[in-house]
Design a protein around this motif. Structure first.
Motif: not given
Ligand SMILES: CC1(C)CO[C@@H](CC(=O)O)CN1
Length: 430
Positions: A5-10, A45-48, A71-78, A343-347
């Protein structure tokens, strides 16, 4: 599965009073786009794609708190989606510290066009300065080289006027006077009359616009010798409503007289032609789907009870498509390096740069029209020109700034039957 899953914040402005509660229509529009991009087989493909939404109430402080929680609650946002100029300013200024791209679907402030302050900001909502090349084009078309400016002292209008003044200078157009007011326009309008202003560009919110229009009537600054440029995104009957509620000292009839003939400019937010967009829908198809979704949310659309942000809904829908297309490009490039977005992380600056350059080069036909971003991350948009003729807005044409192409329908009507002059013509007595 969770790890695909690719997570984004709104961050959506929904409740609250101050500012623009456009999240009411923009969040449902973003959710429609989420559905659509996740149904596109070969897009991710392969992701939501998953959107974690919160309400900022168009308050920058609350927007910051919401961003912190995302940002400080999982999951990591992209990356982050946001609306309202004040919230986008706060979120975009901070987001670089987490290497996050911010995509604003509802922010018009010209101050946001600043890569130093906002290095990772993109907007599907055009800057308020998008009106200015159109205003210049119209002044030149009608031979007006002497204009006045009347503005409300709000940040968005102050920076828009600065851009307009620069463009007037470049075009050799004289600004006879620039009058501003905070809430009461009466002195400013009287000063316009003293300076014999004939062609006036007005920049203010709609409540102030009603007060200005009544002052225009009381000072006789309307009719065959005057041309006013107002902002085009007020509601169509703005000059006839709320007169008692807001203590306007003019009658409906007087407001109509003062309003007759004025011009407006606005950015086009709904694709005007019957293009099949990247989603497979035309913008009319999108409108039907959005209306169905809003009715389910309890809005009485059939009786014109629209939520705030309806006008900007295509911008939110296309913002989600911009993200999905950018991620699609990024995934291809990363897989060649044996990396993955999950595998993206904030740094992770390298991956952030990949996402940035992918979105920077994203362009497609969306429900809001052709979507592309300038080097400042600004939305490139068409503008529409209208005129009040017999009390109703008529479309006069639209302008493509990039191509310097004015499409004109020759519908304009002047009260005196000819184009008003930009100054008093003193006939030389023979
Ligand atoms: C056209 C408008 C109403 C301008 O303000 C935007 C909101 C903002 O800039 O804060 C939304 N769209």
């Amino acid at each position: 599965r969770e790890d695909n899953v690719l997570h984004i914040g709104g961050i959506f402005p929904i409740a609250g009073e101050g500012g623009w509660q456009g999240g009411q229509a923009c969040m449902p529009a973003a959710n429609l786009a989420l559905e659509d991009v996740n149904n596109e087989k070969n897009l991710l493909p392969g992701f939501t794609l998953k959107l974690h939404s919160n309400d900022s109430e168009c308050e920058p402080g609350l927007g910051a708190a919401v961003m912190y929680n995302l940002l400080y609650n999982p999951p990591q946002k992209l990356m982050l989606l946001a609306g309202c100029s004040t919230v986008c300013t706060t979120v975009a200024e901070a987001a670089k510290m987490w290497n996050l791209v911010v995509l604003c679907y509802g922010a018009s402030s010209p101050a946001l066009s600043d890569r130093n302050r906002f290095p990772t900001l993109f907007r599907t909502h055009p800057s308020a300065t998008v009106h200015n090349p159109t205003r210049i084009k119209l002044l030149q078309k009608f031979g007006w080289s002497r204009v006045a400016i009347l503005q409300q002292t709000e940040e968005v209008f102050i920076s828009t006027v600065e851009d307009l003044e620069n463009r007037c200078k470049e075009a050799g157009i004289e600004i006879v006077t620039r009058q501003s007011f905070l809430t009461d326009p009466s002195d400013a309008v009287r000063n316009l009359r003293r300076q014999d202003a004939r062609i006036i560009v007005g920049l203010f919110y709609v409540v102030a616009a009603r007060r200005v229009l009544c002052e225009i009537y009381l000072n006789g600054l309307y009719g065959k010798s005057y041309v006013w440029f107002f902002i085009g995104w007020y509601e169509d009957n703005w000059f006839e409503v709320n007169l008692d509620k807001e203590g306007i000292g003019c009658t409906k009839e007087q407001m109509r007289q003062a309003a007759e003939g004025h011009l407006t400019t606005e950015a086009l937010m709904w694709n005007q032609n019957n293009d099949t967009t990247i989603s497979g829908m035309t913008s009319e198809d999108f409108r039907q789907r959005l209306n169905r979704a809003l009715k389910k949310d309890g809005y009485d659309i059939d009786n014109n009870r629209y939520p705030e942000g309806y006008q900007e809904a295509p911008l939110a829908y296309d913002a989600v498509w911009s993200v999905a297309l950018a991620f699609n490009k990024t995934m291809d490039r990363l897989s060649k390096q044996g990396k993955s977005l999950k595998n993206f992380t904030y740094n992770d600056k390298e991956m952030a740069d990949e996402i940035y350059s992918a979105i920077n080069s994203t362009q497609f036909i969306g429900v809001s029209g052709y979507v592309a971003f300038s080097s400042q991350g600004d939305r490139i948009a068409l503008t529409q020109i209208e005129q009040v003729i017999d009390g109703k807005y008529a479309k006069l044409g639209y302008y493509d700034t990039q191509m310097d192409n004015l499409t004109w329908h020759n519908m304009e009507r002047w009260i005196g039957g000819k184009v008003p002059q930009d100054r008093t013509i003193v006939k030389k007595l023979l």
